[in-house]
Design a protein around this motif. Sequence first.
Motif, PDB file in Angstrom:
ATOM      1  N   UNK A 156      -8.274 -81.341 -18.277  1.00  0.00           N
ATOM      2  CA  UNK A 156      -8.948 -80.107 -18.479  1.00  0.00           C
ATOM      3  C   UNK A 156     -10.267 -80.331 -18.876  1.00  0.00           C
ATOM      4  N   UNK A 157     -10.994 -79.643 -18.006  1.00  0.00           N
ATOM      5  CA  UNK A 157     -12.499 -79.723 -18.144  1.00  0.00           C
ATOM      6  C   UNK A 157     -13.135 -78.541 -18.940  1.00  0.00           C
ATOM      7  N   UNK A 158     -13.832 -78.656 -19.803  1.00  0.00           N
ATOM      8  CA  UNK A 158     -14.356 -77.361 -20.643  1.00  0.00           C
ATOM      9  C   UNK A 158     -15.500 -76.687 -19.967  1.00  0.00           C
ATOM     10  N   UNK A 159     -15.921 -75.724 -20.367  1.00  0.00           N
ATOM     11  CA  UNK A 159     -16.725 -74.830 -19.583  1.00  0.00           C
ATOM     12  C   UNK A 159     -18.218 -75.041 -20.051  1.00  0.00           C
ATOM     13  N   UNK A 160     -18.472 -75.688 -21.249  1.00  0.00           N
ATOM     14  CA  UNK A 160     -19.653 -75.978 -21.606  1.00  0.00           C
ATOM     15  C   UNK A 160     -20.687 -74.886 -21.859  1.00  0.00           C
ATOM     16  N   UNK A 161     -20.226 -73.885 -22.234  1.00  0.00           N
ATOM     17  CA  UNK A 161     -20.852 -72.745 -22.509  1.00  0.00           C
ATOM     18  C   UNK A 161     -20.894 -72.012 -23.821  1.00  0.00           C
ATOM     19  N   UNK A 162     -20.493 -72.792 -24.753  1.00  0.00           N
ATOM     20  CA  UNK A 162     -20.341 -72.235 -25.758  1.00  0.00           C
ATOM     21  C   UNK A 162     -21.889 -71.653 -26.589  1.00  0.00           C
ATOM     22  N   UNK A 163     -22.877 -72.138 -26.097  1.00  0.00           N
ATOM     23  CA  UNK A 163     -24.148 -71.724 -26.598  1.00  0.00           C
ATOM     24  C   UNK A 163     -24.598 -70.552 -26.000  1.00  0.00           C
TER      25      UNK A 163
ATOM     26  N   UNK B 131     -22.458 -70.190 -16.410  1.00  0.00           N
ATOM     27  CA  UNK B 131     -22.831 -71.575 -15.968  1.00  0.00           C
ATOM     28  C   UNK B 131     -22.142 -72.049 -14.582  1.00  0.00           C
ATOM     29  N   UNK B 132     -22.299 -73.094 -13.957  1.00  0.00           N
ATOM     30  CA  UNK B 132     -21.679 -73.617 -12.558  1.00  0.00           C
ATOM     31  C   UNK B 132     -20.101 -73.881 -12.992  1.00  0.00           C
ATOM     32  N   UNK B 133     -19.892 -74.123 -14.266  1.00  0.00           N
ATOM     33  CA  UNK B 133     -18.551 -74.540 -14.413  1.00  0.00           C
ATOM     34  C   UNK B 133     -17.601 -73.195 -14.320  1.00  0.00           C
ATOM     35  N   UNK B 134     -18.380 -72.137 -14.722  1.00  0.00           N
ATOM     36  CA  UNK B 134     -17.528 -70.875 -14.565  1.00  0.00           C
ATOM     37  C   UNK B 134     -17.612 -70.293 -13.295  1.00  0.00           C
ATOM     38  N   UNK B 135     -18.633 -70.392 -12.603  1.00  0.00           N
ATOM     39  CA  UNK B 135     -18.734 -70.215 -11.062  1.00  0.00           C
ATOM     40  C   UNK B 135     -17.547 -70.672 -10.389  1.00  0.00           C
ATOM     41  N   UNK B 136     -17.464 -71.986 -10.405  1.00  0.00           N
ATOM     42  CA  UNK B 136     -16.498 -72.868  -9.473  1.00  0.00           C
ATOM     43  C   UNK B 136     -14.893 -72.229  -9.926  1.00  0.00           C
TER      44      UNK B 136
END
Length: 202
Positions: free
Chosen positions: A24-31, A154-159
Amino acid sequence: MRGRNDILADIRANKPKFSAPAPDVPDYDDSYPSDVSGLQARFIGALEKMGGVWADPETGETLEATMRRALTDKLDANGIIASNVPEISGNRRVRAEDTPSSLHDIDVAVLRARFGIAETGSVCFTEAELAVNAVAYLAQHLVVLLDPGAIETNLHRAYRRDDYINARYTVFHTGPSATADIEGVLVHGAQGVRSLTIIPAR
């Protein structure tokens, strides 16, 4: 001596048999901001760092007028404007049956982005927006309509987006084309569009 096919067959036969779920890869967008205006500001900051321009329409101004104002020093009265959006008429349409070579004389291509990415200031196009993939590269200048409500963090959300996953062709544009020589002289428009202008339009 055993052959290649024998060795590969042995590897396949003796490969460990187990099934493990993908991590499970996080989205890294908490900030990142959670509101539209905050994401828009973050997007504009990244866009401008990459050489792009954000052009807000003035009060009562049409999108076409905004485009012409933003391109005052780049577009003359006889310029060829290929528009793939109903909001700006242009003087040429790009059709799916057009060949890439037939687009060589386009001064401005006007497209609507499927979404934007605040992390990089990028806009996303699929085959539906482009009609002919080459139009976003062969035009001298690129004008993009972007709904501020369609900006991802970010790109994580885009994908993860369905429209990204289900498209046959997807491309991210981040600023105009640019290159720099060994002395650090930056030149825009060396291999592609010379300018990228984003106009907010819902």
